[in-house]
Design a protein around this motif. Sequence first.
Motif, PDB file in Angstrom:
ATOM      1  N   ALA A  17       0.847  -1.193   0.000  1.00  0.00           N
ATOM      2  CA  ALA A  17       0.000   0.000   0.000  1.00  0.00           C
ATOM      3  C   ALA A  17       0.879   1.238   0.000  1.00  0.00           C
ATOM      4  N   TRP A  18       0.250   2.388  -0.150  1.00  0.00           N
ATOM      5  CA  TRP A  18       0.924   3.678  -0.099  1.00  0.00           C
ATOM      6  C   TRP A  18       0.244   4.559   0.926  1.00  0.00           C
ATOM      7  N   LEU A  19       1.043   5.232   1.764  1.00  0.00           N
ATOM      8  CA  LEU A  19       0.549   6.253   2.667  1.00  0.00           C
ATOM      9  C   LEU A  19       0.936   7.603   2.072  1.00  0.00           C
ATOM     10  N   VAL A  20      -0.015   8.535   2.066  1.00  0.00           N
ATOM     11  CA  VAL A  20       0.254   9.877   1.555  1.00  0.00           C
ATOM     12  C   VAL A  20      -0.001  10.871   2.676  1.00  0.00           C
ATOM     13  N   PHE A  21       1.027  11.660   3.003  1.00  0.00           N
ATOM     14  CA  PHE A  21       0.954  12.667   4.052  1.00  0.00           C
ATOM     15  C   PHE A  21       1.002  14.041   3.401  1.00  0.00           C
ATOM     16  N   ASP A  22       0.248  15.012   3.952  1.00  0.00           N
ATOM     17  CA  ASP A  22       0.382  16.378   3.453  1.00  0.00           C
ATOM     18  C   ASP A  22       0.859  17.296   4.565  1.00  0.00           C
ATOM     19  N   ASP A  23       1.256  18.502   4.194  1.00  0.00           N
ATOM     20  CA  ASP A  23       1.839  19.427   5.171  1.00  0.00           C
ATOM     21  C   ASP A  23       0.797  20.099   6.064  1.00  0.00           C
ATOM     22  N   LYS A  24      -0.465  19.748   5.906  1.00  0.00           N
ATOM     23  CA  LYS A  24      -1.532  20.273   6.771  1.00  0.00           C
ATOM     24  C   LYS A  24      -1.990  19.226   7.799  1.00  0.00           C
ATOM     25  N   ASP A  37       0.591  15.976  -4.888  1.00  0.00           N
ATOM     26  CA  ASP A  37       0.942  17.340  -5.277  1.00  0.00           C
ATOM     27  C   ASP A  37       2.209  17.756  -4.536  1.00  0.00           C
ATOM     28  N   ARG A  38       2.629  18.979  -4.724  1.00  0.00           N
ATOM     29  CA  ARG A  38       3.926  19.415  -4.200  1.00  0.00           C
ATOM     30  C   ARG A  38       3.993  19.471  -2.680  1.00  0.00           C
ATOM     31  N   TYR A  39       2.862  19.487  -1.995  1.00  0.00           N
ATOM     32  CA  TYR A  39       2.850  19.555  -0.534  1.00  0.00           C
ATOM     33  C   TYR A  39       2.533  18.208   0.103  1.00  0.00           C
ATOM     34  N   LYS A  95      14.293  29.367 -10.723  1.00  0.00           N
ATOM     35  CA  LYS A  95      14.473  30.104  -9.479  1.00  0.00           C
ATOM     36  C   LYS A  95      14.161  29.171  -8.327  1.00  0.00           C
ATOM     37  N   ILE A  96      14.915  29.265  -7.270  1.00  0.00           N
ATOM     38  CA  ILE A  96      14.713  28.453  -6.087  1.00  0.00           C
ATOM     39  C   ILE A  96      14.102  29.335  -5.000  1.00  0.00           C
ATOM     40  N   HIS A  97      12.979  28.870  -4.422  1.00  0.00           N
ATOM     41  CA  HIS A  97      12.314  29.589  -3.347  1.00  0.00           C
ATOM     42  C   HIS A  97      12.360  28.753  -2.081  1.00  0.00           C
ATOM     43  N   ASP A  98      12.427  29.400  -0.959  1.00  0.00           N
ATOM     44  CA  ASP A  98      12.382  28.727   0.336  1.00  0.00           C
ATOM     45  C   ASP A  98      11.091  27.933   0.441  1.00  0.00           C
ATOM     46  N   SER A  99      11.147  26.725   1.000  1.00  0.00           N
ATOM     47  CA  SER A  99       9.961  25.869   1.106  1.00  0.00           C
ATOM     48  C   SER A  99       8.876  26.466   1.981  1.00  0.00           C
TER      49      SER A  99
END
Length: 102
Positions: A17-24, A37-39, A95-99
């Motif tokens: 299986a796969w677990l998907v975590f987000d930053d929220k 997605d990216r987060y 361009k690189i931006h801070d996360s």
Amino acid sequence: MSTSHSRITSTDILYSAWLVFDDKGGLRLTRGIPQIDRYERRIKLDATLPKSLFREPELKATIKVPPNDQSTMAIDIEAATTALQGALGCDIDLKIHDSEEK
């Protein structure tokens, strides 16, 4: 539930299986490889459980991922730009931006 991502032997059941975590703080589980997605971050989870385990009422597991040492990460912008230009065949303005900047 589909068994296409599980295999049963005479003594064990092998799960995939796969677990998907987000930053929220969100979490989801999927049997097939998920789009993220990216987060979000995904973790491939393989578990082999003995059939005898199903006589017990509860299982507990802990997954801990140590933090990355951000200070050691170095990205060569020129090399990345050149590689992307060669692969895509077009001019790249990278361009690189801070996360923390969302």
